[in-house]
Motif scaffolding. Structure first.
Motif, short mmCIF file in Angstrom:
data_model
loop_
_atom_site.label_atom_id
_atom_site.label_comp_id
_atom_site.label_asym_id
_atom_site.label_seq_id
_atom_site.Cartn_x
_atom_site.Cartn_y
_atom_site.Cartn_z
N PHE A 1 9.71 12.21 -3.12
CA PHE A 1 8.38 12.61 -3.90
C PHE A 1 7.46 11.49 -3.31
O PHE A 1 7.54 10.23 -3.91
CB PHE A 1 8.41 12.79 -5.34
CG PHE A 1 9.22 14.12 -5.73
CD1 PHE A 1 9.68 14.98 -4.89
CD2 PHE A 1 9.14 14.35 -7.16
CE1 PHE A 1 10.15 16.16 -5.14
CE2 PHE A 1 9.60 15.61 -7.48
CZ PHE A 1 10.12 16.54 -6.64
N ASP A 2 6.42 11.87 -2.85
CA ASP A 2 5.32 10.89 -2.53
C ASP A 2 4.33 11.24 -3.74
O ASP A 2 3.59 11.91 -3.84
CB ASP A 2 4.71 11.28 -1.35
CG ASP A 2 3.15 10.38 -0.97
OD1 ASP A 2 2.80 9.61 -2.15
OD2 ASP A 2 2.77 10.49 0.07
N GLU A 3 4.55 10.34 -4.76
CA GLU A 3 3.50 10.46 -6.10
C GLU A 3 2.48 9.36 -6.14
O GLU A 3 2.20 9.09 -7.09
CB GLU A 3 4.43 10.42 -7.31
CG GLU A 3 5.54 11.76 -7.59
CD GLU A 3 5.61 12.31 -9.03
OE1 GLU A 3 4.53 12.15 -9.46
OE2 GLU A 3 6.46 12.53 -9.44
N HIS B 1 0.25 11.80 3.58
CA HIS B 1 1.16 10.63 3.17
C HIS B 1 0.68 9.58 3.64
O HIS B 1 1.34 8.21 3.25
CB HIS B 1 2.59 10.80 3.81
CG HIS B 1 3.13 12.11 3.14
ND1 HIS B 1 3.51 12.41 1.82
CD2 HIS B 1 3.35 13.39 3.88
CE1 HIS B 1 3.84 13.81 1.53
NE2 HIS B 1 4.11 14.20 2.64
N GLY B 2 -0.52 9.22 4.07
CA GLY B 2 -1.12 7.86 4.58
C GLY B 2 -1.45 7.86 5.90
O GLY B 2 -1.52 9.05 6.66
N ASP B 3 -2.03 6.75 6.54
CA ASP B 3 -2.86 6.71 7.69
C ASP B 3 -1.91 5.75 8.83
O ASP B 3 -2.54 5.45 9.76
CB ASP B 3 -4.26 5.87 7.44
CG ASP B 3 -5.06 7.04 6.86
OD1 ASP B 3 -4.74 8.33 6.90
OD2 ASP B 3 -6.30 6.67 6.24
N SER C 1 0.76 -1.19 0.06
CA SER C 1 -0.08 -0.02 0.03
C SER C 1 1.05 1.26 -0.10
O SER C 1 2.09 1.41 0.49
CB SER C 1 -0.96 0.07 1.33
OG SER C 1 -0.29 0.35 2.42
N GLY C 2 0.22 2.44 -0.42
CA GLY C 2 0.85 3.54 -0.43
C GLY C 2 1.71 3.82 0.91
O GLY C 2 2.78 4.38 0.95
N SER C 3 0.65 3.92 1.83
CA SER C 3 1.19 4.32 3.32
C SER C 3 2.45 3.60 3.72
O SER C 3 3.50 4.08 4.02
CB SER C 3 0.25 3.84 4.38
OG SER C 3 -0.95 4.69 4.16
N GLY D 1 2.04 4.68 -5.87
CA GLY D 1 0.71 3.82 -5.56
C GLY D 1 -0.20 3.71 -6.26
O GLY D 1 -0.29 3.77 -7.60
N LYS D 2 -1.45 3.78 -5.76
CA LYS D 2 -2.62 4.14 -6.27
C LYS D 2 -2.88 3.60 -7.67
O LYS D 2 -3.21 2.36 -7.94
CB LYS D 2 -3.20 5.31 -6.08
CG LYS D 2 -3.43 5.88 -4.61
CD LYS D 2 -4.24 7.17 -4.37
CE LYS D 2 -4.86 7.36 -3.09
NZ LYS D 2 -4.06 8.02 -2.16
N ALA D 3 -2.51 4.22 -8.68
CA ALA D 3 -2.67 3.96 -10.26
C ALA D 3 -1.75 2.82 -10.54
O ALA D 3 -1.63 2.44 -11.74
CB ALA D 3 -2.70 5.18 -11.01
N VAL E 1 7.65 15.56 0.04
CA VAL E 1 6.36 16.35 -0.62
C VAL E 1 5.57 15.52 -1.38
O VAL E 1 6.05 14.49 -1.98
CB VAL E 1 6.88 17.52 -1.19
CG1 VAL E 1 7.90 18.41 -0.17
CG2 VAL E 1 7.88 17.11 -2.47
N GLU E 2 4.38 15.70 -1.62
CA GLU E 2 3.45 15.50 -2.59
C GLU E 2 3.66 16.60 -3.56
O GLU E 2 3.45 17.64 -3.38
CB GLU E 2 2.13 15.52 -2.08
CG GLU E 2 1.48 14.50 -1.22
CD GLU E 2 0.03 15.20 -0.40
OE1 GLU E 2 -0.88 14.62 -0.93
OE2 GLU E 2 0.15 15.76 0.46
N PRO E 3 4.29 16.22 -4.82
CA PRO E 3 4.64 17.28 -5.50
C PRO E 3 3.83 17.94 -6.45
O PRO E 3 2.93 17.21 -7.01
CB PRO E 3 5.80 16.67 -6.46
CG PRO E 3 5.53 15.03 -6.41
CD PRO E 3 4.88 14.80 -5.06
#
Ligand SMILES: *Cc1c(COP(=O)(O)O)cnc(C)c1O
Length: 401
Positions: free
Chosen positions: A222-224, A134-136, A99-101, A249-251, A188-190
């Motif tokens: 970078f958290d993309e 950036h996640g849970d 997962s992204g987190s 992550g995600k996509a 960062v989330e860029p």
């Protein structure tokens, strides 16, 4: 019973039950809804994509999963190779997770240990942005800055390990001057901060951050997880400014299976690569490199490239700008558009109360949060479907009250 996410279970409205989904449509059995959220921004090719389905079926007929501890397999090798050639610069070393987190946790652990391996144990701090998400999980909550998601951390008091700054160059310079000898990374989330309210900022901030990170020898992460795979109108923001660690992550799997990757540059990888076993990265999610996830991720990237998804995203942005050009309302604070993301920020969250039901009745699934009414549609959406999603947003403000 199911405990649903981000909900007060006592007062939660019954969720809509989906029995089928195809293309941009979710099907409740009685009603078809355009998914304007892409299932939390992940389903970029839409649902029931024949090629993605086939990639999973073919792999499942061989095996669905084997662990990466002591074993490896072709789908994970091919995906790592593909990412190595496809991602910019020397972002060549893929660490997979589920997962992204977790992938952000891995990035933060990498940054911390990178300096520990060099004997710089005082570098325990993270520089992060206000309103970041950036996640849970706990460290990602700590690095993040969103009271609405992270308020349980109040119980611990302010973190001595994270500094949050606004996306302004002066604040950035000041933070580096003050903390540079204790920082291990800037995270960062860029360009686009998603869950913190679809906040958009300029690339010049990231360019300056890159320069300062270089000057002081601090890792840029970078958290993309949300912005990757075209959402900002760039394939990756990393194509514009090169980070030392990139998180996707995600996509990544086209929204089919939860999977994520932390991609390290050569410099970061080499910070771990030596004869000392204590310099190894001690992390290993059970399902990292899952064969179904890797197979579908490979197919997703292949479709993204072959069918020129960047052109599709440019078209989505053009249509969105055209449709929102003349939209204004006294209750609206700002309309923000970037690539495949549009956000109408209202002044008072109460303005959006009832919108989800209103959209449902018009055949659109939407999930506004707080003061943010937004759409992040699947990239395969047709013009008339996108116009409908945006029309629904505008109609909400135009209706009789
Ligand atoms: C969604 C998201 C995460 C967390 O990913 P999960 O797969 O939900 O754990 C991390 N960072 C950003 C920027 C996100 O949008």
């Amino acid at each position: 019973m199911i405990w649903y996410p981000y909900e007060q279970m006592k007062t939660m409205k019954e969720p809509w039950k989906i029995v089928d989904a195809e293309g941009v449509y979710l099907d409740t059995g009685e009603k078809k809804l355009i998914d304007s959220v892409s299932s939390w921004w992940s389903v970029i090719h839409g649902y029931k994509h024949p090629d993605l389905n086939q990639a999973i079926i073919s792999q499942a007929e061989k095996f669905s999963h084997v662990m990466l501890g002591g074993l490896t397999h072709e789908p994970v090798q091919k995906l790592a190779e593909k990412l190595q050639s496809w991602l910019p610069g020397d972002l060549d070393y893929s660490f997979f997770s589920d997962s992204g987190s977790v992938a952000v946790e891995v990035a933060l652990k990498m940054a911390l240990q990178y300096y520990m391996n060099r004997g710089e144990e005082q570098r325990t701090m993270i520089l992060s942005l206000e309103h970041s998400y950036h996640g849970d999980t706990f460290k990602t909550m700590e690095a993040g800055d969103d009271e609405d998601y992270h308020f349980v951390l109040r119980a611990y008091g302010a973190s001595p390990h994270v500094v949050h700054i606004p996306t302004q160059t002066e604040a950035l310079e000041e933070a580096f001057l003050r903390y540079h000898d204790r920082l291990n990374c800037m995270l960062v989330e860029p360009l686009l901060q998603g869950a913190g309210g679809m906040r958009m900022y300029d690339v010049s901030f990231l360019k300056r951050a890159r320069k300062l990170c270089d000057a002081y020898g601090i890792l840029l992460i970078f958290d993309e997880v949300a912005t990757g795979f075209g959402r900002t109108g760039n394939r990756f923001v990393a194509d514009l400014v090169l980070p030392d660690i990139l998180v996707l992550g995600k996509a990544l799997t086209g929204g089919y299976i939860g999977h994520a990757v932390t991609v390290a540059s050569r410099k970061v990888f080499e910070g771990f690569y030596d004869d000392n076993p204590e310099h190894a990265l001690m992390h290993g999610p059970t399902f990292m490199g899952n064969a179904l996830a890797c197979s579908v991720a490979l197919k997703s990237i292949e479709i993204f490239e072959k069918q020129d998804y960047m052109a599709k995203i440019r078209r989505i942005e053009e249509i969105t700008r055209r449709e929102m050009k003349d939209f204004s309302d006294p209750r609206v604070k700002e309309v923000r558009i970037m690539g495949g993301c549009v956000c109408v920020e209202v002044k008072d969250a109460a303005t959006l109360k009832g919108y989800q039901q209103f959209a449902f009745e018009r055949g659109v699934f939407s999930r506004p949060f707080l003061k943010y009414l937004y759409a992040m549609v699947p990239y395969i959406i047709k013009e008339e479907e996108l116009v409908k999603v945006l029309g629904c947003m505008k109609e909400w403000f135009g209706r009789k009250r």
